[in-house]
Design a protein around this motif. Sequence first.
Motif, short mmCIF file in Angstrom:
data_model
loop_
_atom_site.label_atom_id
_atom_site.label_comp_id
_atom_site.label_asym_id
_atom_site.label_seq_id
_atom_site.Cartn_x
_atom_site.Cartn_y
_atom_site.Cartn_z
N LEU A 1 0.82 -1.15 0.09
CA LEU A 1 0.05 0.15 0.01
C LEU A 1 0.85 1.33 -0.05
N TYR B 1 -4.65 -7.61 3.61
CA TYR B 1 -5.45 -6.28 3.64
C TYR B 1 -5.91 -5.59 5.09
N TYR C 1 -3.27 0.49 -3.84
CA TYR C 1 -3.06 -0.99 -3.28
C TYR C 1 -2.56 -1.76 -4.33
N ARG D 1 -4.22 -1.95 5.85
CA ARG D 1 -5.01 -0.98 6.01
C ARG D 1 -5.28 -0.53 7.65
N ASN D 2 -5.12 -1.48 8.58
CA ASN D 2 -5.52 -1.13 9.84
C ASN D 2 -4.41 -1.46 10.86
N ASP E 1 -11.00 5.08 5.88
CA ASP E 1 -11.11 5.20 4.31
C ASP E 1 -11.34 6.78 4.30
N CYS F 1 -8.24 2.12 9.87
CA CYS F 1 -8.49 2.84 8.87
C CYS F 1 -9.92 3.54 8.71
N CYS G 1 -2.67 5.96 2.03
CA CYS G 1 -3.20 4.72 1.49
C CYS G 1 -3.83 4.93 0.20
#
Length: 213
Positions: A116, A150, A190, A154-155, A179, A177, A187
């Motif tokens: 990412l 993922y 990806y 992301r987190n 978003d 995250c 981010c």
Amino acid sequence: MNQNVNWYLQKRLERVKQALEKNNYEVYIVDDLDEVKSLLSNLIDKKSTVSFGGSMTLLDGGIIDHLRNLDIELLDRYKEGLTKEEILELHRKSFFADYYITSSNAITEQGYLVNLDGNGNRVAAMIFGPKKVIVIAGYNKIVKDLDEAYERVRNYTAPINSKRLLRKTPCVEVAKCLDCNSDERICNHYLVTYRQNVKGRGIVILVKKELGF
């Protein structure tokens, strides 16, 4: 390291190595950063042009300092005194490098690389441009599958990197995250690399140490 834990890590890394090799990568398993540096000295040809992506694995592991001492032309984005324009120019020159050194945000047990990026220069170079790409990853980057990858990038990875870079994003406030649509969001790109299509281009060094995040 406890011998039973070491046994477990070795077996898991061997499974990942086999999966990566099936996906057309050259793979090495090493015990520590000293072995990484020794291996890099052997893998990288003298007088070649070498670049690298932004990576705490490379910074904290002393990899960049090691590269600075090799007989190579290093496109050093962390050299003191560089302007933003000069750094951007180094990013562009990286596509013509002989070797591109980076880490991966996650590697699945199926041998997929998951990354990412904010600007995209790192993932772009991993896909195309440099003649060879060398990925250095600690065992902590290994995940079960793409769903776990993922979740990790992301987190976990993105909020920590946002915090490290002093970004004013929602994830810095809540450590996960959301978003967001922030101008400071990191981010943005990806990438899942399922296979290295050019034989001999992709090299992965798996390390039995926790490196980066």
